[in-house]
Design a protein around this motif. Structure first.
Motif, PDB file in Angstrom:
ATOM      1  N   GLY A  35       0.816  -1.209   0.000  1.00 24.78           N
ATOM      2  CA  GLY A  35       0.000   0.000   0.000  1.00 24.78           C
ATOM      3  C   GLY A  35       0.846   1.253   0.000  1.00 24.78           C
ATOM      4  O   GLY A  35       0.522   2.244  -0.681  1.00 24.78           O
ATOM      5  N   ALA A  36       1.945   1.254   0.777  1.00 29.97           N
ATOM      6  CA  ALA A  36       2.825   2.417   0.805  1.00 29.97           C
ATOM      7  C   ALA A  36       3.458   2.654  -0.567  1.00 29.97           C
ATOM      8  O   ALA A  36       3.562   3.802  -1.041  1.00 29.97           O
ATOM      9  N   THR A  37       3.865   1.588  -1.235  1.00 35.30           N
ATOM     10  CA  THR A  37       4.449   1.725  -2.580  1.00 35.30           C
ATOM     11  C   THR A  37       3.408   2.236  -3.564  1.00 35.30           C
ATOM     12  O   THR A  37       3.698   3.099  -4.412  1.00 35.30           O
ATOM     13  N   ALA A  38       2.184   1.706  -3.472  1.00 34.14           N
ATOM     14  CA  ALA A  38       1.111   2.186  -4.353  1.00 34.14           C
ATOM     15  C   ALA A  38       0.835   3.662  -4.111  1.00 34.14           C
ATOM     16  O   ALA A  38       0.631   4.435  -5.058  1.00 34.14           O
ATOM     17  N   GLY A  39       0.821   4.085  -2.836  1.00 32.04           N
ATOM     18  CA  GLY A  39       0.608   5.495  -2.540  1.00 32.04           C
ATOM     19  C   GLY A  39       1.705   6.372  -3.110  1.00 32.04           C
ATOM     20  O   GLY A  39       1.438   7.459  -3.638  1.00 32.04           O
ATOM     21  N   GLN A  99      -4.954  13.472  -5.531  1.00 33.15           N
ATOM     22  CA  GLN A  99      -4.075  12.897  -4.526  1.00 33.15           C
ATOM     23  C   GLN A  99      -4.729  11.639  -3.971  1.00 33.15           C
ATOM     24  O   GLN A  99      -5.950  11.530  -3.904  1.00 33.15           O
ATOM     25  N   ALA A 100      -3.897  10.678  -3.589  1.00 36.69           N
ATOM     26  CA  ALA A 100      -4.419   9.398  -3.124  1.00 36.69           C
ATOM     27  C   ALA A 100      -4.994   9.538  -1.722  1.00 36.69           C
ATOM     28  O   ALA A 100      -4.338  10.037  -0.823  1.00 36.69           O
ATOM     29  N   TYR A 101      -6.214   9.102  -1.529  1.00 38.71           N
ATOM     30  CA  TYR A 101      -6.848   9.064  -0.220  1.00 38.71           C
ATOM     31  C   TYR A 101      -6.942   7.609   0.207  1.00 38.71           C
ATOM     32  O   TYR A 101      -7.925   6.937  -0.049  1.00 38.71           O
ATOM     33  N   GLY A 102      -5.895   7.098   0.849  1.00 43.05           N
ATOM     34  CA  GLY A 102      -5.897   5.701   1.276  1.00 43.05           C
ATOM     35  C   GLY A 102      -5.201   4.813   0.258  1.00 43.05           C
ATOM     36  O   GLY A 102      -5.234   5.055  -0.956  1.00 43.05           O
ATOM     37  N   ASP A 103      -4.532   3.780   0.767  1.00 43.42           N
ATOM     38  CA  ASP A 103      -3.779   2.890  -0.105  1.00 43.42           C
ATOM     39  C   ASP A 103      -4.682   2.114  -1.053  1.00 43.42           C
ATOM     40  O   ASP A 103      -4.288   1.792  -2.180  1.00 43.42           O
ATOM     41  N   GLY A 104      -5.903   1.764  -0.595  1.00 47.83           N
ATOM     42  CA  GLY A 104      -6.814   1.028  -1.461  1.00 47.83           C
ATOM     43  C   GLY A 104      -7.174   1.822  -2.698  1.00 47.83           C
ATOM     44  O   GLY A 104      -7.201   1.287  -3.815  1.00 47.83           O
ATOM     45  N   ARG A 105      -7.443   3.117  -2.547  1.00 43.85           N
ATOM     46  CA  ARG A 105      -7.771   3.956  -3.702  1.00 43.85           C
ATOM     47  C   ARG A 105      -6.571   4.095  -4.619  1.00 43.85           C
ATOM     48  O   ARG A 105      -6.713   4.153  -5.850  1.00 43.85           O
ATOM     49  N   ALA A 106      -5.361   4.166  -4.041  1.00 41.86           N
ATOM     50  CA  ALA A 106      -4.165   4.265  -4.867  1.00 41.86           C
ATOM     51  C   ALA A 106      -3.986   3.016  -5.713  1.00 41.86           C
ATOM     52  O   ALA A 106      -3.666   3.092  -6.910  1.00 41.86           O
ATOM     53  N   LEU A 107      -4.213   1.839  -5.127  1.00 41.56           N
ATOM     54  CA  LEU A 107      -4.091   0.597  -5.889  1.00 41.56           C
ATOM     55  C   LEU A 107      -5.126   0.534  -7.007  1.00 41.56           C
ATOM     56  O   LEU A 107      -4.823   0.120  -8.135  1.00 41.56           O
ATOM     57  N   ARG A 108      -6.357   0.920  -6.704  1.00 41.47           N
ATOM     58  CA  ARG A 108      -7.392   0.904  -7.742  1.00 41.47           C
ATOM     59  C   ARG A 108      -7.040   1.869  -8.874  1.00 41.47           C
ATOM     60  O   ARG A 108      -7.270   1.562 -10.056  1.00 41.47           O
ATOM     61  N   TYR A 109      -6.488   3.013  -8.519  1.00 46.27           N
ATOM     62  CA  TYR A 109      -6.115   3.982  -9.559  1.00 46.27           C
ATOM     63  C   TYR A 109      -5.001   3.426 -10.452  1.00 46.27           C
ATOM     64  O   TYR A 109      -5.074   3.531 -11.684  1.00 46.27           O
ATOM     65  N   ALA A 114      -8.198  10.439 -12.854  1.00 44.01           N
ATOM     66  CA  ALA A 114      -7.532  10.879 -11.625  1.00 44.01           C
ATOM     67  C   ALA A 114      -8.514  11.559 -10.688  1.00 44.01           C
ATOM     68  O   ALA A 114      -8.490  11.342  -9.476  1.00 44.01           O
ATOM     69  N   ARG A 115      -9.381  12.400 -11.236  1.00 45.49           N
ATOM     70  CA  ARG A 115     -10.352  13.086 -10.374  1.00 45.49           C
ATOM     71  C   ARG A 115     -11.330  12.091  -9.741  1.00 45.49           C
ATOM     72  O   ARG A 115     -11.759  12.275  -8.604  1.00 45.49           O
ATOM     73  N   HIS A 116     -11.673  11.043 -10.491  1.00 45.24           N
ATOM     74  CA  HIS A 116     -12.653  10.083  -9.978  1.00 45.24           C
ATOM     75  C   HIS A 116     -12.049   9.172  -8.905  1.00 45.24           C
ATOM     76  O   HIS A 116     -12.693   8.892  -7.885  1.00 45.24           O
ATOM     77  N   LEU A 117     -10.814   8.726  -9.123  1.00 43.01           N
ATOM     78  CA  LEU A 117     -10.231   7.738  -8.228  1.00 43.01           C
ATOM     79  C   LEU A 117      -9.274   8.328  -7.194  1.00 43.01           C
ATOM     80  O   LEU A 117      -9.053   7.734  -6.141  1.00 43.01           O
ATOM     81  N   LEU A 118      -8.670   9.469  -7.496  1.00 41.72           N
ATOM     82  CA  LEU A 118      -7.719  10.076  -6.556  1.00 41.72           C
ATOM     83  C   LEU A 118      -8.245  11.338  -5.912  1.00 41.72           C
ATOM     84  O   LEU A 118      -7.665  11.813  -4.936  1.00 41.72           O
ATOM     85  N   GLY A 119      -9.283  11.905  -6.478  1.00 37.17           N
ATOM     86  CA  GLY A 119      -9.822  13.128  -5.901  1.00 37.17           C
ATOM     87  C   GLY A 119     -10.534  12.859  -4.590  1.00 37.17           C
ATOM     88  O   GLY A 119     -10.787  11.713  -4.213  1.00 37.17           O
ATOM     89  N   PRO A 120     -10.835  13.908  -3.864  1.00 36.38           N
ATOM     90  CA  PRO A 120     -11.521  13.727  -2.576  1.00 36.38           C
ATOM     91  C   PRO A 120     -12.923  13.177  -2.771  1.00 36.38           C
ATOM     92  O   PRO A 120     -13.552  13.380  -3.816  1.00 36.38           O
ATOM     93  N   SER A 121     -13.411  12.498  -1.756  1.00 38.07           N
ATOM     94  CA  SER A 121     -14.782  12.008  -1.792  1.00 38.07           C
ATOM     95  C   SER A 121     -15.745  13.187  -1.700  1.00 38.07           C
ATOM     96  O   SER A 121     -15.348  14.328  -1.425  1.00 38.07           O
ATOM     97  N   HIS A 122     -17.014  12.911  -1.931  1.00 38.35           N
ATOM     98  CA  HIS A 122     -18.010  13.986  -1.895  1.00 38.35           C
ATOM     99  C   HIS A 122     -18.045  14.641  -0.513  1.00 38.35           C
ATOM    100  O   HIS A 122     -18.120  15.882  -0.400  1.00 38.35           O
ATOM    101  N   HIS A 123     -17.947  13.832   0.539  1.00 37.72           N
ATOM    102  CA  HIS A 123     -17.954  14.384   1.888  1.00 37.72           C
ATOM    103  C   HIS A 123     -16.711  15.232   2.134  1.00 37.72           C
ATOM    104  O   HIS A 123     -16.800  16.350   2.685  1.00 37.72           O
TER     105      HIS A 123
END
Length: 383
Positions: free
Chosen positions: A54-58, A78-88, A160-169
Motif C-alpha cells: 500500500g505504501a508503494t502504491a501510494g 491525490q491518493a486518499y488511502g492505499d486502497g484507492r491508490a491501488l485501484r487507480y 484521476a479526479r474520480h479515483l484520486l480526488g476527494p470524496s463527496h464528503h
C-alpha cells in the motif's frame, strides 16, 4: 494556435512519461498479485505484506499526481488511502500504455506522411501513386493520433479526479472551510480598505479643507487688496489639490470608468496614471474574453491596480508588463516588473488581493525571487 501547439506538446510529454510509469506500475501490480497469491493461505503474512504494498502504491500515485499537475494541468489529484491508490494504478495502466501506443502512431504518421520528402534518398521509387497514397494515409494517422493525445489527456484527468480526488464528503468539508476562510479574508480586506480610506481622508483631503478654510478666513479679514488676492489664489490652489486627492480616494474605492467603459478602459487609465511605463497585452487576438462578469472585472482591475501600485512604491523597477488572456473557462491576469524582487506575498496589499481572488474561487500566486523579476498572477473564472 500557438497555445494549442504548446499544450499539445506538453500533453505529449506527459503521456510519454505516463507510458514509462505505466510499465513500472504494471510490473509492480504483477509482483503484488503474485505475492498476494503466494500468501493467500497465510492471513498474517498477507496482512504484513499489505502495508509495504500500500505504501508503494501510494508513492506511485503521488508521483502520478505530480506528473498530472506538471504536464496535464490536473490539480487536486491525490491518493486518499492505499486502497484507492491501488485501484487507480490498476485502472490507469491500460490508459498509460495506450498513451504510448498513440505517441508511436504519431511518429509513424510523421514518418509515412513525410516519406515523399526523404524516401527518394533511401530507396528507388517506381510507383509514385503508392507513395502518395501512403503519405496521405500517414497524414490521416497523424491527425487521428494528435486528436488521441488530447482525448487521452482528458481521460487521464477524469480518471484521476474520480479515483484520486476527494470524496463527496471530503469535498464538501473542504469547500465549507474554503468559503469560511475566504469570507474572513474578504471582511479583513473590507476593513483594511475602510481604514485606508479614513486615513487618506484624514491626512489628505481633510487637511486640505482645513487649510482652505483658514486661507479664506484670512482673506476675509485682510484689508490689503493685493494680500487678499494672493490668499484667494492660494485658496483656489488648495481647493484644486483637495479635489484631486478626493478623486484619488474615490478612484481607489471603485473607478467609475470600470462601470462606464469596461475593464480595458479602466486598465488603460491605470497605465496612464502610473509614473512607470506600463505595457498592456490582451491575449493573442488583442481582445478580452466577452463573458467576464462585473465582479470578475472588478477583481481583475484591483489585481492590476494594486500590483502596479506596489511596483511603483517598492520594486525599484523601470517598466511593468500586464498580460490578460483567456485560458479555457478562466481569465489569467499577470503583472511582471523588472525590479529588485523580494516581495512578501503575506504583505498587506498582496494578501488582500489573494483574499479577493479566493472569494471568486480563483488562484493567486506571487513569484518574487531576490534580484527579481516579480510576477503576480491571478486566475479568475470567467463566469
Amino acid at each position: 494556435m500557438k497555445d494549442v501547439v504548446a499544450r499539445g506538446a506538453r500533453y505529449a510529454a506527459g503521456l510519454a512519461l505516463g507510458a514509462a510509469t505505466a510499465l513500472v506500475e504494471l510490473l509492480f501490480l504483477l509482483a503484488a498479485g503474485v505475492l498476494l497469491l503466494l500468501l493467500a493461505a497465510s492471513p498474517r503474512g498477507r496482512h504484513a505484506a499489505w502495508g509495504p504494498l500500500g505504501a508503494t502504491a501510494g508513492a506511485l500515485a503521488r508521483l502520478e499526481g505530480r506528473r498530472l499537475d506538471r504536464f496535464l494541468g490536473v490539480r487536486g489529484a491525490q491518493a486518499y488511502g492505499d486502497g484507492r491508490a491501488l485501484r487507480y494504478l490498476a485502472a490507469r495502466v491500460p490508459l498509460g500504455l495506450l498513451g504510448g501506443v498513440v505517441l508511436l502512431c504519431v511518429l509513424a504518421g510523421v514518418a509515412y506522411g513525410a516519406f515523399p520528402l526523404y524516401g527518394w534518398l533511401l530507396i528507388h521509387i517506381d510507383n509514385v501513386a503508392d507513395v502518395v497514397l501512403g503519405s496521405l494515409a500517414g497524414l490521416l494517422l497523424l491527425l487521428l493520433s494528435l486528436q488521441g493525445i488530447f482525448g487521452l489527456a482528458a481521460g487521464e484527468d477524469r480518471l484521476a479526479r474520480h479515483l484520486l480526488g476527494p470524496s463527496h464528503h471530503d469535498e464538501l468539508e473542504r469547500r465549507i472551510a474554503q468559503l469560511a476562510a475566504s469570507r474572513a479574508e474578504v471582511m479583513d480586506v473590507v476593513h483594511d480598505e475602510r481604514r485606508r480610506i479614513e486615513r487618506d481622508l484624514h491626512d489628505g483631503v481633510q487637511q486640505r479643507l482645513v487649510a482652505l478654510g483658514m486661507l479664506i478666513g484670512r482673506a476675509r479679514r485682510s484689508r490689503d487688496p493685493e494680500r487678499t488676492a494672493e490668499l484667494l489664489l492660494q485658496a483656489h490652489e488648495e481647493s484644486r489639490q483637495a479635489l484631486t486627492e478626493l478623486r484619488e480616494v474615490a478612484w481607489r474605492v471603485h473607478p467609475t470608468v470600470l462601470d462606464e467603459a469596461g475593464l480595458r478602459a479602466a486598465l488603460e487609465a491605470v497605465a496612464e496614471r502610473s509614473p512607470l511605463p506600463v505595457s498592456l497585452t490582451y491575449g493573442e487576438d488583442g481582445q478580452l474574453p466577452r463573458d467576464l462578469s462585473r465582479t470578475v472585472q472588478t477583481v481583475a482591475y484591483f489585481v492590476v491596480s494594486e500590483a502596479v501600485t506596489n511596483v511603483v512604491k517598492h520594486a525599484d523597477a523601470t517598466r511593468i508588463t500586464v498580460q490578460l488572456r483567456g485560458e479555457g473557462d478562466m481569465v489569467s491576469v499577470r503583472v511582471t516588473d523588472d525590479g529588485t524582487g523580494g516581495a512578501d506575498p503575506a504583505g498587506g496589499g498582496l494578501a488582500g488581493l489573494a483574499g479577493r481572488v479566493a472569494a471568486l474561487d480563483g488562484r493567486f500566486a506571487v513569484d518574487s525571487p531576490a534580484g527579481g523579476p516579480t510576477t503576480v498572477r491571478a486566475e479568475l473564472p470567467c463566469a
